[in-house]
Design an enzyme around this catalytic site. Sequence first.
Site, PDB file in Angstrom:
ATOM      1  N   ARG A 122       0.817  -1.213   0.000  1.00 29.96           N
ATOM      2  CA  ARG A 122       0.000   0.000   0.000  1.00 29.96           C
ATOM      3  C   ARG A 122       0.852   1.266   0.000  1.00 29.96           C
ATOM      4  NH1 ARG A 122      -3.956  -1.204  -2.324  1.00 29.96           N
ATOM      5  NH2 ARG A 122      -4.922   0.751  -1.626  1.00 29.96           N
ATOM      6  N   GLU A 179       2.653  -9.882  -9.171  1.00 31.23           N
ATOM      7  CA  GLU A 179       3.495 -10.367  -8.079  1.00 31.23           C
ATOM      8  C   GLU A 179       3.663 -11.878  -8.201  1.00 31.23           C
ATOM      9  OE1 GLU A 179       2.012  -9.202  -4.268  1.00 31.23           O
ATOM     10  OE2 GLU A 179       1.785  -7.095  -4.834  1.00 31.23           O
ATOM     11  N   TYR A 190       5.809   8.136  -2.779  1.00 35.97           N
ATOM     12  CA  TYR A 190       4.521   7.985  -3.455  1.00 35.97           C
ATOM     13  C   TYR A 190       3.868   9.339  -3.681  1.00 35.97           C
ATOM     14  CZ  TYR A 190      -0.471   6.912  -3.897  1.00 35.97           C
ATOM     15  OH  TYR A 190      -1.773   6.856  -4.315  1.00 35.97           O
ATOM     16  N   SER A 204      -4.536  -3.784  -5.051  1.00 34.36           N
ATOM     17  CA  SER A 204      -4.465  -2.502  -5.749  1.00 34.36           C
ATOM     18  C   SER A 204      -4.990  -2.559  -7.174  1.00 34.36           C
ATOM     19  CB  SER A 204      -3.011  -2.009  -5.769  1.00 34.36           C
ATOM     20  OG  SER A 204      -2.524  -1.830  -4.460  1.00 34.36           O
ATOM     21  N   ASP A 259      -7.955  -2.846  -8.480  1.00 37.38           N
ATOM     22  CA  ASP A 259      -9.121  -2.032  -8.795  1.00 37.38           C
ATOM     23  C   ASP A 259      -8.801  -0.543  -8.857  1.00 37.38           C
ATOM     24  OD1 ASP A 259      -8.618  -1.973  -6.058  1.00 37.38           O
ATOM     25  OD2 ASP A 259     -10.717  -1.519  -5.567  1.00 37.38           O
ATOM     26  N   VAL A 305      -5.450   0.690  -9.801  1.00 41.45           N
ATOM     27  CA  VAL A 305      -4.438   0.989 -10.806  1.00 41.45           C
ATOM     28  C   VAL A 305      -5.007   0.998 -12.223  1.00 41.45           C
ATOM     29  CG1 VAL A 305      -3.596  -1.344 -11.362  1.00 41.45           C
ATOM     30  CG2 VAL A 305      -1.976   0.577 -11.236  1.00 41.45           C
ATOM     31  N   PRO A 307      -6.603   6.344 -14.046  1.00 39.93           N
ATOM     32  CA  PRO A 307      -5.487   7.295 -14.091  1.00 39.93           C
ATOM     33  C   PRO A 307      -4.993   7.614 -12.686  1.00 39.93           C
ATOM     34  CG  PRO A 307      -7.299   8.011 -15.513  1.00 39.93           C
ATOM     35  CD  PRO A 307      -7.816   6.872 -14.694  1.00 39.93           C
ATOM     36  N   ASN A 351      -4.504   8.975  -9.241  1.00 41.18           N
ATOM     37  CA  ASN A 351      -5.551   9.509  -8.387  1.00 41.18           C
ATOM     38  C   ASN A 351      -4.927  10.142  -7.143  1.00 41.18           C
ATOM     39  OD1 ASN A 351      -7.850  10.067  -6.969  1.00 41.18           O
ATOM     40  ND2 ASN A 351      -8.324   7.935  -6.461  1.00 41.18           N
ATOM     41  N   LYS A 369      -7.035  10.579   2.434  1.00 46.07           N
ATOM     42  CA  LYS A 369      -8.092   9.781   3.053  1.00 46.07           C
ATOM     43  C   LYS A 369      -7.831   9.455   4.517  1.00 46.07           C
ATOM     44  CE  LYS A 369     -10.042   7.578  -1.051  1.00 46.07           C
ATOM     45  NZ  LYS A 369     -10.281   6.295  -1.774  1.00 46.07           N
TER      46      LYS A 369
END
Length: 398
Positions: free
Chosen positions: A104, A125, A264, A309, A311, A313, A316, A318, A324
């Site tokens: 994450r 992976e 990130y 991840s 759903d 990637v 575009p 984000n 959050k």
Amino acid sequence: MMMTFRWLRCPWRTQMISKRCMVIFLFACMLTGVFMMSMGLIRSPKMCHMPSIPRIEDRHRTGTGGDQQDYKDYDTDTKYTLSDGSLYHYNDKNPLIFIGGMPRSGTTLMRAMLDSHPSVRCGEETRLIPRLLQQRSNWKRSKVESIRLKEAGISDELIDSVIKNFMLEIIIKHGPPAEVLCDKDPFNLKSTEYLHHLFPNAKFILMMRDGRATVHSIITRKVSITGFDVTSYRDTLLKWNKIVSDMYTQCKNVGSDICMMVKYEKLVLKPELMLRKILEFLDLPWNDSVLHHENFIGDSIKLSKTERSTDQVVNPINKDALYKWVGNLPDDVVADMANIAPMLAVLGYDPRSDRLYMDSHMRQDPRRGGRKSVVNDDLSLAESRMQLSQSQQAIANR
């Protein structure tokens, strides 16, 4: 022949063969064997000239074990020739790319961006490689197990050769050939120094993200990680701190020309700037496709349905995920953040509060008021903080 079998018949009693019958049968088999050898139908074991297995104490002299050079003939050396005549040649000297970091932390986004480059293939992976590396680490930590392996004739050189070739087979064959092969298994970078030993020309990308955002994502998305209590922010932050500290140290030890730390937040807020630096680090030419990875999903980019991840990637880049976690951490954890996760300060994040984080690190991106986004330089600030910490510790030890 029929007469022979009739002569060999013996009475059966309670379903047991009599001793006399057994002796006669074995004697007949022996005579048959001698007869067939005399006719040249079978050969004596002495005539087969089977190569003898060298004694353990002779193996260093005969070249069948003990020295690392003894295993060079077994190293993977794979060639692929495509229909257009392109030739791909793979071995342990190839410039492999390893992407890792805490789950994450943007590892999937990073690999999707590189996967969209026409010269690179990463893929899903493998899950096998980090488990193998972890097992090897367990062997090295256990004095008893190390002695047992040594007594069994299993040297470090042999283990290295087996792991290297196993990894190459997995990386090479779990996807189509490409000029540069890449592996993304987040926890692989817990073994950065060892992987650099196995693959001296490989390069490493260590993804870093604010630990509070990482932990919030792990807990809210119910990402199961062995040894983590993903119902507890405190426990998960403590584990994050330990793992990130280990990865950070190993990345620093191999050097900035081998391992690049990528935040990130900077990748999401300034993708082109960061990707240009990353491709330059990897000795890859610039290609605009890396800015639009979502256009290659299902084509050159394959995704696993089991990765958390996937759903995200497919879309575009984000920026919403940056914020959050703000306001959603327990008050007692926020109050003790500097002690729970000291790596936050080392990496340049302000551990004092989530609101201060918003003010000093993110300010506001253009969608939230039009002002320019700001993210602290990762390595320069992190290094200065680490040096200050080491200096204070040295003074305290005097």
